[in-house]
Write an enzyme that holds these catalytic residues in place. Sequence first.
Site, short mmCIF file in Angstrom:
data_model
loop_
_atom_site.label_atom_id
_atom_site.label_comp_id
_atom_site.label_asym_id
_atom_site.label_seq_id
_atom_site.Cartn_x
_atom_site.Cartn_y
_atom_site.Cartn_z
CE LYS A 1 13.39 -1.99 -13.24
NZ LYS A 1 13.65 -2.46 -11.88
CB SER B 1 15.09 -8.76 -10.96
OG SER B 1 14.77 -8.68 -9.60
CG HIS C 1 14.73 -8.22 -4.08
ND1 HIS C 1 14.55 -8.91 -5.26
CD2 HIS C 1 14.85 -6.91 -4.44
CE1 HIS C 1 14.53 -8.06 -6.27
NE2 HIS C 1 14.72 -6.84 -5.81
NE ARG D 1 21.56 -3.10 -7.09
CZ ARG D 1 20.76 -3.29 -8.12
NH1 ARG D 1 20.49 -4.50 -8.51
NH2 ARG D 1 20.25 -2.27 -8.78
O1 PNS Z 1 12.50 -2.42 -8.29
P1 PNS Z 1 12.31 -1.07 -8.96
O2 PNS Z 1 11.76 -1.27 -10.36
O3 PNS Z 1 13.55 -0.22 -8.94
O4 PNS Z 1 11.18 -0.29 -8.10
C1 PNS Z 1 10.71 0.98 -8.49
C2 PNS Z 1 9.35 1.27 -7.84
C3 PNS Z 1 8.34 0.17 -8.23
C4 PNS Z 1 9.50 1.30 -6.33
C5 PNS Z 1 8.86 2.67 -8.34
O5 PNS Z 1 8.71 2.64 -9.74
C6 PNS Z 1 7.55 3.10 -7.68
O6 PNS Z 1 7.55 3.60 -6.56
N1 PNS Z 1 6.41 2.89 -8.38
C7 PNS Z 1 5.09 3.22 -7.86
C8 PNS Z 1 4.57 4.53 -8.47
C9 PNS Z 1 5.22 5.72 -7.79
O7 PNS Z 1 4.99 6.00 -6.62
N2 PNS Z 1 6.01 6.47 -8.58
C10 PNS Z 1 6.71 7.64 -8.10
C11 PNS Z 1 8.07 7.28 -7.54
S1 PNS Z 1 8.98 8.71 -7.10
#
Ligand code: PNS
Length: 163
Positions: A45, A132, A21, A94
């Site tokens: 998650k 992570s 990150h 990645r």
């Molecule tokens: O590190 P991650 O878990 O891959 O991140 C995913 C994350 C947190 C960026 C995604 O779940 C997110 O954007 N959550 C906020 C709610 C949202 O906007 N959901 C619609 C995404 S299309």
Amino acid sequence: MTKKKITAIYPGSFDPVTNGHIDIIKRSIKIFSRVIPAILVNPEKKPLFSIEERLEMLRDACKELKDVEPVFFDGLLVEAAKKYDASVVIRGIRAVSDYEYELQMALMNRSLHEELETLFLVPAQEYSFLSSRLVKDVYRAGGNIKNFVTPFVAEKLKEKFNL
Ligand code: PNS
């Protein structure tokens, strides 16, 4: 490189922040005038660390990086982007396996906020396998994670797992 006067948001679970990150954050701040690493909720998650703990680790990891301002936002990414005046979303890719999920998210976010562009950045090769989840798995099983996270995160993992 001349920097664009643009704020970019870098969303994720950051559970915990890894050197992968940080690599992406450093690449982003070379391009944009302000970068907001944003802890958002991923309903898929179940995080190990609380939001406060994740934000503390992210802030510590970014403390020497100018114009990088970690935050937590409870809501949609597109709303976080509006709140922080970000017109670009950064995501790290990645491997090809990341792409399908990332493409879906990028297109969904665009359908919610037409002006928001998603930019995929590639981390240094040494972090191309890092996540992570793997850091937590390796640590839990007694492996050495010192090349993958900051000393502060390593300390927090130690406290969390009581190892
Ligand atoms: O590190 P991650 O878990 O891959 O991140 C995913 C994350 C947190 C960026 C995604 O779940 C997110 O954007 N959550 C906020 C709610 C949202 O906007 N959901 C619609 C995404 S299309």
